[in-house]
Design a protein around this motif. Structure first.
Motif, PDB file in Angstrom:
ATOM      1  N   ASP A   1      93.271  67.133  13.190  1.00 40.12           N
ATOM      2  CA  ASP A   1      93.849  65.803  13.372  1.00 40.12           C
ATOM      3  C   ASP A   1      93.593  64.943  12.139  1.00 40.12           C
TER       4      ASP A   1
ATOM      5  N   GLY B   1      92.825  64.942  24.062  1.00 44.86           N
ATOM      6  CA  GLY B   1      93.537  63.682  23.892  1.00 44.86           C
ATOM      7  C   GLY B   1      94.373  63.367  25.111  1.00 44.86           C
TER       8      GLY B   1
ATOM      9  N   GLY C   1      89.085  55.478  24.187  1.00 44.01           N
ATOM     10  CA  GLY C   1      89.407  55.489  22.765  1.00 44.01           C
ATOM     11  C   GLY C   1      90.442  56.531  22.420  1.00 44.01           C
ATOM     12  N   ASN C   2      90.274  57.191  21.259  1.00 45.68           N
ATOM     13  CA  ASN C   2      91.279  58.136  20.784  1.00 45.68           C
ATOM     14  C   ASN C   2      91.170  59.516  21.422  1.00 45.68           C
ATOM     15  N   TYR C   3      89.916  60.010  21.555  1.00 44.75           N
ATOM     16  CA  TYR C   3      89.705  61.369  22.066  1.00 44.75           C
ATOM     17  C   TYR C   3      88.456  61.399  22.942  1.00 44.75           C
TER      18      TYR C   3
ATOM     19  N   SER D   1      95.664  61.896  28.467  1.00 43.99           N
ATOM     20  CA  SER D   1      95.529  60.578  29.070  1.00 43.99           C
ATOM     21  C   SER D   1      94.678  60.641  30.336  1.00 43.99           C
TER      22      SER D   1
ATOM     23  N   ASP E   1      86.027  60.050  18.479  1.00 45.57           N
ATOM     24  CA  ASP E   1      87.294  59.385  18.164  1.00 45.57           C
ATOM     25  C   ASP E   1      87.965  59.885  16.899  1.00 45.57           C
ATOM     26  N   ASN E   2      87.289  60.749  16.129  1.00 39.80           N
ATOM     27  CA  ASN E   2      87.938  61.337  14.957  1.00 39.80           C
ATOM     28  C   ASN E   2      88.571  62.687  15.264  1.00 39.80           C
ATOM     29  N   GLY E   3      88.466  63.119  16.518  1.00 34.60           N
ATOM     30  CA  GLY E   3      89.122  64.363  16.904  1.00 34.60           C
ATOM     31  C   GLY E   3      88.510  65.567  16.223  1.00 34.60           C
TER      32      GLY E   3
ATOM     33  N   SER F   1      84.902  65.570  14.775  1.00 38.01           N
ATOM     34  CA  SER F   1      83.936  65.000  15.715  1.00 38.01           C
ATOM     35  C   SER F   1      83.005  66.045  16.297  1.00 38.01           C
TER      36      SER F   1
ATOM     37  N   HIS G   1      89.576  60.356  28.652  1.00 41.63           N
ATOM     38  CA  HIS G   1      88.749  59.886  27.554  1.00 41.63           C
ATOM     39  C   HIS G   1      88.912  58.376  27.401  1.00 41.63           C
TER      40      HIS G   1
ATOM     41  N   ASP H   1      82.430  61.404  27.248  1.00 39.60           N
ATOM     42  CA  ASP H   1      82.871  60.507  26.186  1.00 39.60           C
ATOM     43  C   ASP H   1      81.952  59.273  26.113  1.00 39.60           C
TER      44      ASP H   1
END
Length: 296
Positions: A148, A172, A179-181, A174, A142-144, A155, A177, A288
């Motif tokens: 980013d 990232g 969460g964020n990434y 849609s 999620d920290n990419g 990550s 994943h 993920d």
């Protein structure tokens, strides 16, 4: 004079013979097992034993092994308080449960002399230790990557093992994943994810869960995602021998339209440190949201 010498010699000879017979009978009397003239066994038997409780994940704690420590004995009799016996040198016994139990060992020597010892066992079911759950770093990516925000966190860093393959990518997009990434393994199949995690409880069942998806970019082949739990290694040639458990997903079976949930069950064995290792084949794959739990 000659007759006198002959009689003297005869009398002396008879005295020696009678003395020898008397001594011989006296020695025999000493070793008679019973009687007024018997003496104590010079090396009497001494009965003794030790015991140990079984160890295991099931009910091995009910199993006991008895090691014979007796001396100067040739036969043995084990007596248990459920009226079972054994004449073996050592003995084994499976008990019905917790409680106080007595064990008697009689050791007997070649002269029929016996020695007996009785010991009491307090059998208690051992407490099951709490299962340790190792921490997975960046389990959801999620920290990419370093491009980013926040830029100081990548990550991918904790998932690197350059000896086994290139570092995975971050997506990232849609639908690929939670969460964020999420982690991405491109069609080239030259990138991997690998992370050592420690503090496993030995000989314990675990389950590794994750989310994954396969993308059907190569229409004439079925992509595959492989997830393994391995003993730590940096040599590709050792991966097969170091594999504790593995699971594979093929796009022709699981489809490609959305994220699915995968699991990998394994036993830690004697290991306290293992590694998550994943890679793809033939087509693009995504992974993920790793979680690790005890498999009750």
């Amino acid at each position: 004079m000659k007759k006198f010498l002959t009689k003297s010699i005869y009398r002396a000879s008879m005295f020696i013979v009678l003395l020898a017979l008397s001594q011989s009978c006296s020695d025999l009397d000493k070793y008679e097992p019973l009687g007024a003239n018997s003496i104590a066994d010079a090396t009497p038997p001494s009965a003794d034993f030790s015991f140990s409780q079984g160890v295991g994940q099931n009910e091995e704690w009910k199993d006991y092994t008895f090691a014979n420590l007796s001396s100067n004995a040739i036969t043995y009799l084990w007596e248990f308080d459920d009226n079972t016996t054994s004449s073996d040198s050592d003995a084994e016994k499976t008990y019905p449960g917790e409680g106080m139990y007595s064990v008697t060992l009689t050791a007997t020597d070649g002269n029929g002399v016996s020695s007996t010892v009785t010991k009491t066992l307090e059998i208690v079911e051992p407490e099951v230790p709490d299962v340790l759950i190792p921490e997975i770093l960046e389990p959801g990516f999620d920290n990419g990557d370093a491009g980013d925000d926040p830029v100081e966190i990548d990550s991918r860093a904790v998932w690197r093992n350059s000896d086994l393959g290139g570092v995975l990518q971050i997506t990232g997009s849609s639908g690929y994943h939670d969460g964020n990434y999420g982690g991405k393994l491109p069609e080239s199949a030259d990138r991997i994810g690998y992370q050592e995690i420690g503090d496993f409880t030995p000989n314990t069942d675990y389950v590794l869960s994750f989310r994954y998806r396969l993308k059907d970019d190569v229409s004439d082949m079925f992509g595959v995602l492989n997830v393994l739990m391995v003993k730590p290694t940096t040599d590709p040639a050792d991966v097969a021998a170091n594999t504790v458990a593995s699971v594979s997903f093929s796009e022709d079976v699981v489809g490609t339209s959305e994220l699915a949930t995968g699991t990998l069950s394994f036993n830690s064995g004697t290991n306290t440190t293992l590694a998550i290792y994943f890679f793809n084949e033939l087509d693009e794959a995504y992974i993920d949201t790793f979680t690790l739990a005890a498999d009750d």
